[in-house]
Write a protein that holds these residues in place. Structure first.
Motif, PDB file in Angstrom:
ATOM      1  N   GLU A  73      96.309  13.698 -46.360  1.00 57.12           N
ATOM      2  CA  GLU A  73      96.340  12.233 -46.536  1.00 57.12           C
ATOM      3  C   GLU A  73      96.128  11.525 -45.199  1.00 57.12           C
ATOM      4  OE1 GLU A  73      96.087  10.314 -49.156  1.00 57.12           O
ATOM      5  OE2 GLU A  73      95.858  12.243 -50.150  1.00 57.12           O
ATOM      6  N   ARG A  76      92.524  11.495 -44.363  1.00 53.96           N
ATOM      7  CA  ARG A  76      91.823  10.436 -45.098  1.00 53.96           C
ATOM      8  C   ARG A  76      92.029   9.072 -44.432  1.00 53.96           C
ATOM      9  NH1 ARG A  76      92.072   9.133 -51.543  1.00 53.96           N
ATOM     10  NH2 ARG A  76      90.729   7.317 -51.445  1.00 53.96           N
ATOM     11  N   LEU A  81      87.471   9.290 -46.949  1.00 56.03           N
ATOM     12  CA  LEU A  81      87.531  10.329 -47.986  1.00 56.03           C
ATOM     13  C   LEU A  81      86.827  11.606 -47.507  1.00 56.03           C
ATOM     14  CD1 LEU A  81      88.738  10.056 -50.832  1.00 56.03           C
ATOM     15  CD2 LEU A  81      86.494   9.250 -51.609  1.00 56.03           C
ATOM     16  N   GLN A 127      90.445  14.557 -53.252  1.00 54.14           N
ATOM     17  CA  GLN A 127      89.531  13.688 -52.490  1.00 54.14           C
ATOM     18  C   GLN A 127      88.069  14.015 -52.808  1.00 54.14           C
ATOM     19  OE1 GLN A 127      90.349  12.630 -48.417  1.00 54.14           O
ATOM     20  NE2 GLN A 127      92.451  13.394 -48.563  1.00 54.14           N
ATOM     21  N   GLU A 130      87.319  12.576 -56.135  1.00 54.72           N
ATOM     22  CA  GLU A 130      87.171  11.124 -56.049  1.00 54.72           C
ATOM     23  C   GLU A 130      85.799  10.744 -55.492  1.00 54.72           C
ATOM     24  OE1 GLU A 130      90.677   9.288 -54.325  1.00 54.72           O
ATOM     25  OE2 GLU A 130      89.572   7.425 -53.995  1.00 54.72           O
ATOM     26  N   ARG A 131      85.296  11.551 -54.558  1.00 57.00           N
ATOM     27  CA  ARG A 131      83.952  11.303 -54.003  1.00 57.00           C
ATOM     28  C   ARG A 131      82.870  11.637 -55.010  1.00 57.00           C
ATOM     29  NH1 ARG A 131      82.923  11.356 -47.841  1.00 57.00           N
ATOM     30  NH2 ARG A 131      80.754  11.038 -48.368  1.00 57.00           N
TER      31      ARG A 131
END
Ligand SMILES: NC(=O)c1ccc[n+]([C@@H]2O[C@H](COP(=O)([O-])OP(=O)(O)OC[C@H]3O[C@@H](n4cnc5c(N)ncnc54)[C@H](OP(=O)(O)O)[C@@H]3O)[C@@H](O)[C@H]2O)c1
Length: 235
Positions: A73, A76, A81, A127, A130-131
């Motif tokens: 985290e 990030r 990301l 992550q 999410e990308r």
């Protein structure tokens, strides 16, 4: 900004014998976040990489799952990301046949070469999802496929890392995220060069170049591969 610079890569084991070469090579194109456990080793890596704003570091021991999640985290928050994970952390620790390997050593080898990869992959995957795209590259060992006698814990751990990566590739089918593992023979690290001559060892740049390829767009269709990297001329 190049496309690669917008694709931050998290690297474990970046402070190790192979790690310095891989990090230096990837910094040419990527923002790199090295997950390190020793501030002294991190300082040595930073020195060897020279002055670059692309290199970031976050401290975490991979055996501490909560710390790994916090570190991912933090990565990030610092660089955006994540696009990829290059998991180099691992090691030999001790040899021994099945009969000769104490259970403590067995557990340490599985933790170092398998569970740490599992924990890091799990922490990074949200992550990448999410990308909607990403890369996972693990470093195993030729021993995981040749299975030589006398190093049972290491062989089983590295063979299992191949299976873990393969299972992940199946689970990530059609997501735009690939998962592959490279399998070098003995590497020309400073430690190995004390025991063997360079012509019997895999040049570190070859491993770094293969990892860089697997991170690239050219490798977008390669997933679930276990790629041997041998000493030049020995294949
Ligand atoms: N050397 C070879 O001949 C050879 C051959 C085939 C495959 N491989 C594989 O290639 C990879 C790299 O090998 P190497 O020779 O570079 O090993 P190395 O010099 O021993 O480096 C190992 C790296 O992993 C890190 N690490 C280990 N446990 C960790 C933990 N709990 N938390 C955070 N970081 C941890 C170490 O951090 P510290 O710097 O803090 O110790 C170091 O950066 C390994 O997976 C190894 O099995 C090596």
């Amino acid at each position: 900004m190049t496309q690669e610079a917008d694709r931050p890569i998290l690297i474990t084991g970046g402070t190790g014998g192979l790690g310095h070469t891989v990090v230096r090579q990837l910094l040419a194109n990527y923002t790199c976040v090295v997950l390190y456990r020793s501030p002294e080793a991190w300082a040595r890596l930073r020195q060897s990489c020279g002055d670059t704003a692309r290199l970031h570091g976050v401290e975490a021991d991979l055996t501490d799952e909560a710390a790994v999640r916090r570190a991912v985290e933090q990565a990030r928050a610092e660089v955006g990301l994540l696009y990829g994970l290059v998991h180099l952390a691992g090691g030999f620790l001790a040899g021994g046949s099945v009969e000769d390997t104490p259970t403590d050593t067995w557990n340490q080898l599985l933790s170092l070469n398998l569970t740490n990869a599992f924990v890091t992959m799990r922490a990074v995957l949200p992550q990448l999802r999410e990308r909607g795209a990403g890369r996972i590259v693990a470093v195993g060992s030729s021993a995981g496929t040749t299975k030589p006698a006398g190093i049972a814990g290491y062989v089983v751990a590295k063979a299992s890392l191949n299976v873990l990566t393969d299972v992940l590739a199946m689970e990530l089918k059609d997501t735009g995220i690939t998962a592959n593992v490279v399998l070098p023979s003995s590497l020309a690290t400073p430690e190995m060069l004390k025991e063997l001559s360079a012509d019997k060892l895999v040049p570190l740049e070859r491993v770094a170049a293969t990892i860089a390829f697997l991170l690239s767009d050219a490798a977008a269709s390669i997933t679930g591969a276990s790629i041997p990297i041998t000493v030049p001329g020995s294949a």
